[in-house]
Design a protein around this motif. Structure first.
Motif, PDB file in Angstrom:
ATOM      1  N   GLU A  38      -9.819 -12.324 -10.557  1.00  0.00           N
ATOM      2  CA  GLU A  38      -9.347 -10.934 -10.470  1.00  0.00           C
ATOM      3  C   GLU A  38      -8.128 -10.768  -9.567  1.00  0.00           C
ATOM      4  O   GLU A  38      -7.664  -9.647  -9.352  1.00  0.00           O
ATOM      5  N   GLY A  39      -7.608 -11.881  -9.065  1.00  0.00           N
ATOM      6  CA  GLY A  39      -6.463 -11.800  -8.150  1.00  0.00           C
ATOM      7  C   GLY A  39      -5.256 -11.121  -8.774  1.00  0.00           C
ATOM      8  O   GLY A  39      -4.558 -10.358  -8.106  1.00  0.00           O
ATOM      9  N   GLY A  40      -5.011 -11.409 -10.048  1.00  0.00           N
ATOM     10  CA  GLY A  40      -3.862 -10.822 -10.723  1.00  0.00           C
ATOM     11  C   GLY A  40      -3.937  -9.309 -10.754  1.00  0.00           C
ATOM     12  O   GLY A  40      -2.979  -8.606 -10.413  1.00  0.00           O
ATOM     13  N   ALA A  41      -5.104  -8.800 -11.152  1.00  0.00           N
ATOM     14  CA  ALA A  41      -5.294  -7.345 -11.177  1.00  0.00           C
ATOM     15  C   ALA A  41      -5.245  -6.773  -9.764  1.00  0.00           C
ATOM     16  O   ALA A  41      -4.706  -5.681  -9.530  1.00  0.00           O
ATOM     17  N   PHE A  42      -5.782  -7.536  -8.809  1.00  0.00           N
ATOM     18  CA  PHE A  42      -5.870  -7.053  -7.424  1.00  0.00           C
ATOM     19  C   PHE A  42      -4.495  -6.768  -6.829  1.00  0.00           C
ATOM     20  O   PHE A  42      -4.307  -5.774  -6.131  1.00  0.00           O
ATOM     21  N   VAL A  43      -3.522  -7.658  -7.088  1.00  0.00           N
ATOM     22  CA  VAL A  43      -2.196  -7.483  -6.471  1.00  0.00           C
ATOM     23  C   VAL A  43      -1.274  -6.566  -7.283  1.00  0.00           C
ATOM     24  O   VAL A  43      -0.162  -6.277  -6.854  1.00  0.00           O
ATOM     25  N   SER A  44      -1.750  -6.126  -8.453  1.00  0.00           N
ATOM     26  CA  SER A  44      -0.898  -5.280  -9.301  1.00  0.00           C
ATOM     27  C   SER A  44      -0.673  -3.909  -8.682  1.00  0.00           C
ATOM     28  O   SER A  44      -1.361  -3.520  -7.740  1.00  0.00           O
ATOM     29  N   SER A  45       0.289  -3.215  -9.229  1.00  0.00           N
ATOM     30  CA  SER A  45       0.629  -1.846  -8.802  1.00  0.00           C
ATOM     31  C   SER A  45       0.971  -1.771  -7.317  1.00  0.00           C
ATOM     32  O   SER A  45       0.594  -0.841  -6.615  1.00  0.00           O
ATOM     33  N   SER A  46       1.670  -2.812  -6.836  1.00  0.00           N
ATOM     34  CA  SER A  46       2.183  -2.829  -5.453  1.00  0.00           C
ATOM     35  C   SER A  46       1.097  -2.651  -4.404  1.00  0.00           C
ATOM     36  O   SER A  46       1.347  -2.131  -3.324  1.00  0.00           O
ATOM     37  N   ARG A  47      -0.106  -3.115  -4.718  1.00  0.00           N
ATOM     38  CA  ARG A  47      -1.213  -2.938  -3.774  1.00  0.00           C
ATOM     39  C   ARG A  47      -0.955  -3.611  -2.427  1.00  0.00           C
ATOM     40  O   ARG A  47      -1.390  -3.129  -1.377  1.00  0.00           O
ATOM     41  N   THR A  48      -0.224  -4.758  -2.450  1.00  0.00           N
ATOM     42  CA  THR A  48      -0.003  -5.478  -1.192  1.00  0.00           C
ATOM     43  C   THR A  48       1.340  -5.124  -0.554  1.00  0.00           C
ATOM     44  O   THR A  48       1.716  -5.707   0.452  1.00  0.00           O
ATOM     45  N   ALA A  49       2.076  -4.194  -1.143  1.00  0.00           N
ATOM     46  CA  ALA A  49       3.405  -3.810  -0.637  1.00  0.00           C
ATOM     47  C   ALA A  49       3.268  -2.775   0.482  1.00  0.00           C
ATOM     48  O   ALA A  49       2.176  -2.241   0.712  1.00  0.00           O
ATOM     49  N   PRO A  50       4.372  -2.469   1.183  1.00  0.00           N
ATOM     50  CA  PRO A  50       4.334  -1.396   2.181  1.00  0.00           C
ATOM     51  C   PRO A  50       3.805  -0.105   1.551  1.00  0.00           C
ATOM     52  O   PRO A  50       4.231   0.260   0.454  1.00  0.00           O
ATOM     53  N   GLY A  51       2.865   0.542   2.218  1.00  0.00           N
ATOM     54  CA  GLY A  51       2.280   1.766   1.682  1.00  0.00           C
ATOM     55  C   GLY A  51       1.117   1.524   0.746  1.00  0.00           C
ATOM     56  O   GLY A  51       0.413   2.461   0.370  1.00  0.00           O
ATOM     57  N   GLY A  52       0.887   0.266   0.354  1.00  0.00           N
ATOM     58  CA  GLY A  52      -0.235  -0.052  -0.524  1.00  0.00           C
ATOM     59  C   GLY A  52      -1.540  -0.126   0.250  1.00  0.00           C
ATOM     60  O   GLY A  52      -1.558  -0.095   1.487  1.00  0.00           O
ATOM     61  N   ALA A  53      -2.640  -0.228  -0.506  1.00  0.00           N
ATOM     62  CA  ALA A  53      -3.964  -0.190   0.125  1.00  0.00           C
ATOM     63  C   ALA A  53      -4.295  -1.483   0.868  1.00  0.00           C
ATOM     64  O   ALA A  53      -5.236  -1.513   1.663  1.00  0.00           O
ATOM     65  N   PHE A  54      -3.525  -2.533   0.626  1.00  0.00           N
ATOM     66  CA  PHE A  54      -3.881  -3.847   1.164  1.00  0.00           C
ATOM     67  C   PHE A  54      -2.636  -4.488   1.790  1.00  0.00           C
ATOM     68  O   PHE A  54      -1.959  -5.307   1.163  1.00  0.00           O
ATOM     69  N   PRO A  55      -2.296  -4.103   3.036  1.00  0.00           N
ATOM     70  CA  PRO A  55      -1.078  -4.641   3.651  1.00  0.00           C
ATOM     71  C   PRO A  55      -1.187  -6.151   3.868  1.00  0.00           C
ATOM     72  O   PRO A  55      -2.102  -6.614   4.544  1.00  0.00           O
ATOM     73  N   MET A  56      -0.251  -6.888   3.298  1.00  0.00           N
ATOM     74  CA  MET A  56      -0.338  -8.354   3.296  1.00  0.00           C
ATOM     75  C   MET A  56       1.051  -8.959   3.446  1.00  0.00           C
ATOM     76  O   MET A  56       2.005  -8.483   2.848  1.00  0.00           O
ATOM     77  N   ASN A  57       1.123 -10.004   4.234  1.00  0.00           N
ATOM     78  CA  ASN A  57       2.380 -10.746   4.427  1.00  0.00           C
ATOM     79  C   ASN A  57       3.507  -9.801   4.814  1.00  0.00           C
ATOM     80  O   ASN A  57       4.549  -9.699   4.173  1.00  0.00           O
ATOM     81  N   THR A  58       3.270  -9.152   5.941  1.00  0.00           N
ATOM     82  CA  THR A  58       4.045  -7.986   6.352  1.00  0.00           C
ATOM     83  C   THR A  58       5.409  -8.323   6.946  1.00  0.00           C
ATOM     84  O   THR A  58       6.181  -7.420   7.226  1.00  0.00           O
ATOM     85  N   ASN A  59       5.690  -9.607   7.169  1.00  0.00           N
ATOM     86  CA  ASN A  59       7.045  -9.985   7.616  1.00  0.00           C
ATOM     87  C   ASN A  59       7.942 -10.327   6.426  1.00  0.00           C
ATOM     88  O   ASN A  59       9.135 -10.565   6.598  1.00  0.00           O
ATOM     89  N   GLY A  60       7.360 -10.353   5.219  1.00  0.00           N
ATOM     90  CA  GLY A  60       8.099 -10.789   4.033  1.00  0.00           C
ATOM     91  C   GLY A  60       7.649 -12.158   3.538  1.00  0.00           C
ATOM     92  O   GLY A  60       8.032 -12.583   2.449  1.00  0.00           O
ATOM     93  N   GLY A  61       6.847 -12.840   4.348  1.00  0.00           N
ATOM     94  CA  GLY A  61       6.196 -14.070   3.901  1.00  0.00           C
ATOM     95  C   GLY A  61       7.145 -15.244   3.722  1.00  0.00           C
ATOM     96  O   GLY A  61       8.353 -15.152   3.966  1.00  0.00           O
ATOM     97  N   GLY A  62       6.560 -16.346   3.301  1.00  0.00           N
ATOM     98  CA  GLY A  62       7.361 -17.527   2.980  1.00  0.00           C
ATOM     99  C   GLY A  62       8.267 -17.288   1.792  1.00  0.00           C
ATOM    100  O   GLY A  62       9.265 -17.972   1.598  1.00  0.00           O
ATOM    101  N   LEU A  63       7.933 -16.276   0.994  1.00  0.00           N
ATOM    102  CA  LEU A  63       8.732 -15.967  -0.193  1.00  0.00           C
ATOM    103  C   LEU A  63      10.046 -15.281   0.170  1.00  0.00           C
ATOM    104  O   LEU A  63      11.040 -15.456  -0.523  1.00  0.00           O
TER     105      LEU A  63
END
Ligand SMILES: [Zn+2]
Lengths: 369, 138
Positions: free
Chosen positions: A289-314
């Protein structure tokens, strides 16, 4: 722009800065933990000895655990044990790399000796090919799409745009990721982390000592780690990240917190697929379910799941082994030092490093409490 | 045999010598455990499943299924560049073990997980024969 430096200089500056931030003198460091890719063969074969000498210290506890990019999360766990056991009073973890300046990253892989004689001859682009093999299997079993993978890179870029220190800050769309060059199907250039120089350092001490220093302390609540394979063909299940399942479960049990208590998540994003598999394995969503989980900018700024908040290795930086930056960013978030990218009222952070070719995993749960 | 082969070749050692020697004779052999009856790959001196040291070599069927694959759109280093695009796969042999290999195929874009494959032997140097795979009818 900094002058060109050696990996030893990078570590010395990072250590100097981290110790200054903590309010501790280098002469008080009696535990040293180092993982490295520099100086091999040569001084880098004994990295803790080399760095202790360079820093001018004589540590009584050292750890050179080398498990790829997850090493630093493992070091935190090992340093915590040493501090609790009284084997040291101040532990310093350092990392530095100048791989970009040296142009040392290549796709060719490891020399074909010992177990690598069964892998290197096949010309798998390294390391991306190993992750691509997992991504292909994940797509096959769960229907994960390239668009879903691209969402990870796009959300990381949105965080990076809020971070003046990030390497890549310009706008990025799902279409940009999908139209970037295919490197190793199904992974594109923009599914892959950056190649940069960089370094970082972490200072750990006992809770009482930390409280006395006056700087907001961040507590290590729980850690876990696991290794599963080095040869890609020996990965127990290419669609599931077994090392993260084991490491995460241990860390949650030891921390005594549940997933809902985690306010900010920093996970190793060597490739976009790494993130999906890590979130599934850590239990933030079900397998597949990871694909669905990260969809719709969920992990982006303002999303429900703040992740890799420095911009990450990417999008932030990726100097060979990125794991130390996950810890640095989690500490900064918990201390409220992150300016426009600050996650509001963050109390608990989960950090998960991944090393090798999805080979090793180490989790740390950090907290203001 | 190719006159000049500049890709990485296995550093054959005491443990792997029988494996590579068998490939030179166009036989794919695996270690099988006498205690738990399971095969393993790559060949070891102890069984990674039950840790017994009672093992013997056995010839594999050479048949398997694509467990996963990727297409290298550019080579893994200069020696592979001329071959790109080429397929790197994890094949699950019918004996239950997985190994990395190349799938030899003109059109890499028709590959899919689950396709049946059979071993072919590519003699690349005097000492080294690589076990590659090609698609076979199901
Ligand atoms: Zn056995």
């Amino acid at each position: 722009m900094l002058e060109p430096m050696t990996p030893l200089q990078v570590q010395a500056l990072a250590a100097h800065s981290a110790l200054h931030d903590a309010g501790i003198e280098m002469q008080d460091v009696d535990g040293l933990l180092v993982a490295n890719t520099w100086g091999i063969p040569g001084a880098g074969q004994v990295p803790t000895i080399t760095m202790a000498e360079y820093f001018g210290i004589t540590p009584r506890f050292v750890d050179g655990t080398s498990i790829g990019g997850a090493a630093f999360e493992a070091h935190v766990g090992h340093a915590a044990l040493a501090l609790e056991a009284g084997r040291c009073e101040v532990a310093l973890i350092t990392y530095g790399s100048t791989q970009k300046s040296e142009r040392s990253r290549s796709l060719a892989g490891r020399p074909a000796s010992l177990t690598m004689q069964y892998e290197t001859p096949w010309g798998m682009p390294t390391p991306i090919g190993g992750y691509a093999l997992s991504a292909m299997r994940h797509m096959h079993e769960f229907g994960t799409t390239s668009e879903q993978l691209a969402e990870v890179a796009v959300s990381a870029r949105k965080w990076a745009s809020l971070n003046p220190d990030a390497m890549m800050r310009g706008p990025l769309s799902v279409e940009d990721v999908l139209s970037s060059r295919m490197i190793s199907d199904p992974l594109h250039q923009l599914d892959a982390c950056l190649v940069t120089d960089g370094g970082g350092a972490i200072v750990m001490t006992t809770a009482d000592h930390a409280r006395a220093l006056g700087k907001t302390p961040v507590f290590v609540r729980g850690c876990g780690e696991a290794n599963t394979h080095l040869t890609v063909s020996s990965m127990p299940d290419m669609a599931r990240l077994t090392s993260a399942q084991i490491a995460g479960q241990q860390a949650f049990e030891r921390a005594g917190v549940t997933h809902s208590a985690i306010d900010v998540v920093e996970v190793y994003d060597s490739f976009t697929i790494t993130v999906l598999m890590t979130l599934e394995a850590l239990g933030f969503c079900q397998a597949g379910e990871g694909g669905a989980f990260v969809s719709s900018s969920r992990t982006a700024p303002g999303g429900a799941f703040p992740m890799n908040t420095n911009g990450g290795g990417l999008s932030y930086a990726h100097p060979g082994m990125y794991g130390i930056f996950l810890l640095v960013e989690a500490v900064r978030q918990l201390r409220g030092e992150c300016g426009p990218r600050q996650v509001k009222d963050a109390v608990n952070a989960l950090v998960h490093g991944t090393g090798g070719t999805l080979s090793s995993g180490a989790t740390c749960i950090l907290s203001l409490k | 045999m190719q006159s000049q082969y500049d890709k990485p070749v296995p550093h054959i050692d005491e443990e792997s010598r029988p494996y590579w020697a068998a490939l030179k004779r166009e036989k794919l052999i695996l270690k099988r455990c006498l205690a738990c009856s399971r095969h393993h790959f790559y060949p070891r001196i102890l069984c990674p499943h039950c840790h017994s040291c009672e093992l013997k070599w056995s010839e594999a069927s050479g048949l398997g299924t694509i467990y996963s694959f990727t297409i290298a759109r550019r080579g893994a280093g200069p020696a592979f560049s001329a071959d790109a695009p080429y397929a790197v796969a994890i094949v699950e042999l019918d004996e239950g073990v997985r190994m990395m290999t190349n799938i030899v195929i003109e059109n890499v874009d028709i590959l899919a997980i689950g396709q049946r494959v059979g071993v072919i032997f590519e003699h690349v140097t005097e000492d080294v024969t690589l076990p590659k795979f090609k698609l076979i009818g199901s």
